[in-house]
Design a protein around this motif. Structure first.
Motif, PDB file in Angstrom:
ATOM      1  N   ARG A 148       0.851  -1.190   0.000  1.00 41.82           N
ATOM      2  CA  ARG A 148       0.000   0.000   0.000  1.00 41.82           C
ATOM      3  C   ARG A 148       0.885   1.237   0.000  1.00 41.82           C
ATOM      4  O   ARG A 148       1.821   1.346   0.807  1.00 41.82           O
ATOM      5  CB  ARG A 148      -0.894   0.046   1.242  1.00 41.82           C
ATOM      6  N   VAL A 149       0.600   2.154  -0.925  1.00 39.04           N
ATOM      7  CA  VAL A 149       1.352   3.407  -1.016  1.00 39.04           C
ATOM      8  C   VAL A 149       0.365   4.565  -1.092  1.00 39.04           C
ATOM      9  O   VAL A 149      -0.766   4.415  -1.569  1.00 39.04           O
ATOM     10  CB  VAL A 149       2.288   3.409  -2.237  1.00 39.04           C
ATOM     11  N   ASP A 150       0.793   5.737  -0.621  1.00 41.85           N
ATOM     12  CA  ASP A 150      -0.118   6.887  -0.637  1.00 41.85           C
ATOM     13  C   ASP A 150       0.664   8.187  -0.452  1.00 41.85           C
ATOM     14  O   ASP A 150       1.855   8.179  -0.114  1.00 41.85           O
ATOM     15  CB  ASP A 150      -1.176   6.748   0.468  1.00 41.85           C
ATOM     16  N   TRP A 151      -0.055   9.292  -0.661  1.00 40.39           N
ATOM     17  CA  TRP A 151       0.495  10.635  -0.445  1.00 40.39           C
ATOM     18  C   TRP A 151      -0.263  11.328   0.686  1.00 40.39           C
ATOM     19  O   TRP A 151      -0.575  12.518   0.586  1.00 40.39           O
ATOM     20  CB  TRP A 151       0.413  11.454  -1.732  1.00 40.39           C
ATOM     21  N   TYR A 152      -0.557  10.637   1.767  1.00 36.54           N
ATOM     22  CA  TYR A 152      -1.413  11.151   2.827  1.00 36.54           C
ATOM     23  C   TYR A 152      -0.695  11.422   4.153  1.00 36.54           C
ATOM     24  O   TYR A 152      -1.363  11.638   5.161  1.00 36.54           O
ATOM     25  CB  TYR A 152      -2.550  10.154   3.115  1.00 36.54           C
ATOM     26  N   THR A 153       0.616  11.384   4.220  1.00 37.37           N
ATOM     27  CA  THR A 153       1.310  11.576   5.493  1.00 37.37           C
ATOM     28  C   THR A 153       0.848  12.864   6.171  1.00 37.37           C
ATOM     29  O   THR A 153       0.973  13.960   5.600  1.00 37.37           O
ATOM     30  CB  THR A 153       2.834  11.622   5.294  1.00 37.37           C
ATOM     31  N   PRO A 154       0.310  12.790   7.395  1.00 32.90           N
ATOM     32  CA  PRO A 154      -0.179  13.985   8.086  1.00 32.90           C
ATOM     33  C   PRO A 154       0.965  14.904   8.531  1.00 32.90           C
ATOM     34  O   PRO A 154       2.099  14.461   8.743  1.00 32.90           O
ATOM     35  CB  PRO A 154      -0.912  13.413   9.315  1.00 32.90           C
ATOM     36  N   ASP A 155       0.656  16.171   8.686  1.00 33.29           N
ATOM     37  CA  ASP A 155       1.686  17.156   9.010  1.00 33.29           C
ATOM     38  C   ASP A 155       2.337  16.928  10.368  1.00 33.29           C
ATOM     39  O   ASP A 155       3.487  17.326  10.579  1.00 33.29           O
ATOM     40  CB  ASP A 155       1.099  18.570   8.968  1.00 33.29           C
ATOM     41  N   ALA A 156       1.633  16.299  11.309  1.00 34.73           N
ATOM     42  CA  ALA A 156       2.203  16.119  12.639  1.00 34.73           C
ATOM     43  C   ALA A 156       3.322  15.083  12.679  1.00 34.73           C
ATOM     44  O   ALA A 156       4.127  15.081  13.615  1.00 34.73           O
ATOM     45  CB  ALA A 156       1.109  15.731  13.648  1.00 34.73           C
ATOM     46  N   LEU A 157       3.395  14.193  11.684  1.00 38.61           N
ATOM     47  CA  LEU A 157       4.486  13.216  11.677  1.00 38.61           C
ATOM     48  C   LEU A 157       5.804  13.960  11.472  1.00 38.61           C
ATOM     49  O   LEU A 157       5.893  14.842  10.612  1.00 38.61           O
ATOM     50  CB  LEU A 157       4.284  12.191  10.561  1.00 38.61           C
ATOM     51  N   PRO A 158       6.853  13.624  12.234  1.00 39.38           N
ATOM     52  CA  PRO A 158       8.086  14.416  12.181  1.00 39.38           C
ATOM     53  C   PRO A 158       8.961  14.158  10.959  1.00 39.38           C
ATOM     54  O   PRO A 158      10.031  14.757  10.852  1.00 39.38           O
ATOM     55  CB  PRO A 158       8.816  13.987  13.468  1.00 39.38           C
ATOM     56  N   ASN A 159       8.566  13.285  10.063  1.00 34.63           N
ATOM     57  CA  ASN A 159       9.335  13.102   8.834  1.00 34.63           C
ATOM     58  C   ASN A 159       8.375  12.871   7.669  1.00 34.63           C
ATOM     59  O   ASN A 159       7.178  13.035   7.809  1.00 34.63           O
ATOM     60  CB  ASN A 159      10.354  11.960   8.987  1.00 34.63           C
ATOM     61  N   TRP A 160       8.918  12.481   6.515  1.00 40.46           N
ATOM     62  CA  TRP A 160       8.124  12.438   5.283  1.00 40.46           C
ATOM     63  C   TRP A 160       7.177  11.266   5.207  1.00 40.46           C
ATOM     64  O   TRP A 160       6.241  11.280   4.409  1.00 40.46           O
ATOM     65  CB  TRP A 160       9.038  12.439   4.065  1.00 40.46           C
ATOM     66  N   GLY A 161       7.410  10.193   6.012  1.00 39.71           N
ATOM     67  CA  GLY A 161       6.508   9.054   5.918  1.00 39.71           C
ATOM     68  C   GLY A 161       6.872   7.942   6.882  1.00 39.71           C
ATOM     69  O   GLY A 161       8.052   7.702   7.153  1.00 39.71           O
ATOM     70  N   ASP A 162       5.863   7.281   7.394  1.00 40.52           N
ATOM     71  CA  ASP A 162       6.043   6.184   8.353  1.00 40.52           C
ATOM     72  C   ASP A 162       6.155   4.869   7.580  1.00 40.52           C
ATOM     73  O   ASP A 162       5.289   3.993   7.642  1.00 40.52           O
ATOM     74  CB  ASP A 162       4.851   6.151   9.317  1.00 40.52           C
ATOM     75  N   GLY A 163       7.249   4.726   6.824  1.00 44.18           N
ATOM     76  CA  GLY A 163       7.445   3.544   6.010  1.00 44.18           C
ATOM     77  C   GLY A 163       7.714   2.309   6.857  1.00 44.18           C
ATOM     78  O   GLY A 163       8.550   2.333   7.764  1.00 44.18           O
ATOM     79  N   ARG A 164       7.013   1.223   6.550  1.00 42.18           N
ATOM     80  CA  ARG A 164       7.156  -0.003   7.333  1.00 42.18           C
ATOM     81  C   ARG A 164       7.224  -1.219   6.408  1.00 42.18           C
ATOM     82  O   ARG A 164       6.737  -1.198   5.284  1.00 42.18           O
ATOM     83  CB  ARG A 164       5.980  -0.192   8.293  1.00 42.18           C
ATOM     84  N   LEU A 165       7.808  -2.279   6.945  1.00 43.10           N
ATOM     85  CA  LEU A 165       7.827  -3.564   6.254  1.00 43.10           C
ATOM     86  C   LEU A 165       7.685  -4.654   7.302  1.00 43.10           C
ATOM     87  O   LEU A 165       8.408  -4.659   8.300  1.00 43.10           O
ATOM     88  CB  LEU A 165       9.140  -3.758   5.494  1.00 43.10           C
ATOM     89  N   THR A 166       6.728  -5.564   7.084  1.00 47.18           N
ATOM     90  CA  THR A 166       6.589  -6.747   7.927  1.00 47.18           C
ATOM     91  C   THR A 166       6.935  -7.971   7.096  1.00 47.18           C
ATOM     92  O   THR A 166       6.401  -8.161   5.997  1.00 47.18           O
ATOM     93  CB  THR A 166       5.162  -6.886   8.479  1.00 47.18           C
ATOM     94  N   ILE A 167       7.852  -8.784   7.608  1.00 48.58           N
ATOM     95  CA  ILE A 167       8.307  -9.999   6.936  1.00 48.58           C
ATOM     96  C   ILE A 167       7.836 -11.176   7.780  1.00 48.58           C
ATOM     97  O   ILE A 167       8.287 -11.361   8.918  1.00 48.58           O
ATOM     98  CB  ILE A 167       9.844 -10.021   6.802  1.00 48.58           C
ATOM     99  N   LEU A 168       6.913 -11.955   7.247  1.00 47.98           N
ATOM    100  CA  LEU A 168       6.339 -13.095   7.965  1.00 47.98           C
ATOM    101  C   LEU A 168       7.039 -14.376   7.557  1.00 47.98           C
ATOM    102  O   LEU A 168       7.127 -14.695   6.371  1.00 47.98           O
ATOM    103  CB  LEU A 168       4.844 -13.203   7.674  1.00 47.98           C
ATOM    104  N   GLY A 169       7.519 -15.110   8.553  1.00 43.66           N
ATOM    105  CA  GLY A 169       8.130 -16.403   8.303  1.00 43.66           C
ATOM    106  C   GLY A 169       7.373 -17.510   8.994  1.00 43.66           C
ATOM    107  O   GLY A 169       6.467 -17.271   9.803  1.00 43.66           O
TER     108      GLY A 169
END
Length: 335
Positions: free
Chosen positions: A233-254
Motif C-alpha cells: 500500500r502506497v499513498d500521499w497522505y502523510t499527516p503534518d504532525a508526523l516528524p518526517n516524510w513518511g512512516d514507512g514499514r515492512l513486515t516480513i512473515l516467516g
C-alpha cells in the motif's frame, strides 16, 4: 580501480543520497548536468559545492575516465538518458522508477544485452535503510524460518508547495504503482526469494486531490509467487504532525516468526530511525539497527570493477519494473 562517476539529471532529491553514498563508497564525483534549473538545484549545489556543473551532457558521456552515470531526472526521461550512457560505455545507477513504460523497459533490456553494461536501480527504501540490512542478515540466519509473506507500506508527504509541475503529470512520473510501489515490489521479490510473481490485485485512486487529475494519491497491489505472498500500500497522505516524510514499514512473515521494520520513525515513542522488531520462538525484542550499514553502494562499485552482480542481479531490476508497470496498467484498466 578508482571509480569515477557523474550525474545526469538532479530533478529528484534522491540524487543527494545516490551521489553522497557513492562518494562514501570511495567514488570520485566528477561533474553533473541537468535539464534547465530544477527546484533541487540550489540544495544540490550547497551539498556538493566543489562538483563542476557542465552545460552539455556530451562532455560527461564522452569522457572515457567516467565509469558510472547516476540519473535522477524527470522519470519519463530516465530511460533515454540511461541508454545514452550505456551506449557510451558507462554503467548506470538510476533513481526509481527506472522507466515509465514497458516500451522503455524493452529498449533498456536490449541496450544492456547489446552493450554488456550494468543498469541498476537505487531502491532507496531497501538500499539506504540500515534496518533492512539487519533484517536481511536475520532472514539469512533463519531467525524467522521460511519467509512466506511481506507487507510493505510506503506513505509519503505530499509537500505540495515544493513539488514541480511534472510531479502532477501522470505521463511524467509513471503512476503511483510504477513510482513509489517499485520499492515494495523490490522488497517482496528479495525477501521471498522470488524471480517472478503474479499480480492478483492492483488499484489506484485520487481521493484527496481532485484538482490534480494527473495525480494518483493512493495505490495497492497484491502479489503471489511459488515462494510467497505480498501486499503493498502506497499513498500521499502523510499527516503534518508526523516528524518526517513518511512512516514507512515492512513486515516480513516467516514460518517461525516475524520481523517488523519501522524504518524512519517509531510512532510508538522510540527516538531515531531503523527500528526492528523480532519475534520468534526464543526472542521478542526491539533492536536498534541504525548501525547495520548500507552495502549496496560498495557492492555496486565492486560489480563495476569485477563485472559481477553482487549489489543486485540485473534480472531483478528488470523484473521489479516489469511488475510495477503491469500493476499500473492493470489498475488503470480497471478504473
Amino acid at each position: 580501480m578508482s571509480l569515477r562517476f557523474a550525474a545526469l539529471g538532479i530533478d529528484h532529491r534522491h540524487i543527494f543520497g545516490m551521489a553522497g553514498n557513492m562518494m562514501d563508497a570511495g567514488g570520485e564525483f566528477t561533474g553533473w548536468w541537468t535539464e534547465g534549473s530544477p527546484d533541487t538545484q540550489d540544495g544540490f549545489v550547497k551539498r556538493f559545492p566543489d562538483i563542476p556543473h557542465v552545460a552539455d551532457k556530451a562532455g560527461l558521456l564522452e569522457d572515457p575516465s567516467i565509469d558510472l552515470i547516476l540519473i535522477s531526472s524527470v522519470p519519463r526521461d530516465r530511460a533515454a538518458l540511461a541508454i545514452a550512457a550505456m551506449e557510451a560505455g558507462k554503467d548506470v545507477m538510476v533513481d526509481k522508477p527506472g522507466c515509465t513504460t514497458l516500451e522503455q523497459l524493452e529498449e533498456i533490456k536490449a541496450c544492456v544485452a547489446r552493450t554488456g553494461r550494468i543498469w541498476s536501480i537505487d531502491f532507496s527504501e531497501r538500499f539506504e535503510v540500515p534496518c533492512v540490512t539487519k533484517a536481511t542478515q536475520l532472514v539469512a540466519e533463519g531467525a524467522i524460518g521460511k519467509v512466506v509473506q511481506t507487507m510493505g507500506t510506503g506513505p509519503h508527504r505530499l509537500n505540495r508547495p515544493l513539488r514541480p509541475d511534472w510531479f502532477f503529470e501522470r505521463e511524467a512520473y509513471g503512476g503511483i504503482l510504477t513510482d513509489i510501489a517499485s520499492h515494495q515490489i523490490d522488497q517482496f521479490l528479495f525477501f521471498t526469494g522470488s524471480t517472478d510473481a503474479e499480480i492478483t490485485m492492483a488499484s489506484v485512486g485520487n481521493y484527496a486531490n481532485p484538482g490534480d487529475p494527473g495525480l494518483q494519491d493512493f495505490g495497492e497491489i497484491a502479489l503471489r509467487s511459488p515462494q510467497g505472498h505480498g501486499y503493498i500500500r502506497v499513498d500521499w497522505y502523510t499527516p503534518d504532525a508526523l516528524p518526517n516524510w513518511g512512516d514507512g514499514r515492512l513486515t516480513i512473515l516467516g514460518t517461525e516468526g516475524y520481523i517488523e521494520l519501522r524504518k524512519y520513525v517509531d510512532v510508538g515513542g522510540r527516538d531515531g530511525t531503523d527500528h526492528l522488531v523480532l519475534v520468534n520462538g526464543d526472542r521478542c525484542e526491539n533492536i536498534d539497527a541504525s548501525d547495520a550499514g548500507i552495502p549496496y553502494f560498495a557492492r555496486l562499485a565492486a560489480d563495476i570493477r569485477d563485472r559481477t552482480e553482487t549489489a543486485m542481479p540485473q534480472a531483478h531490476a528488470f523484473k521489479v519494473m516489469e511488475l510495477g508497470l503491469k500493476a499500473q496498467a492493470l489498475a488503470e484498466a480497471r478504473g
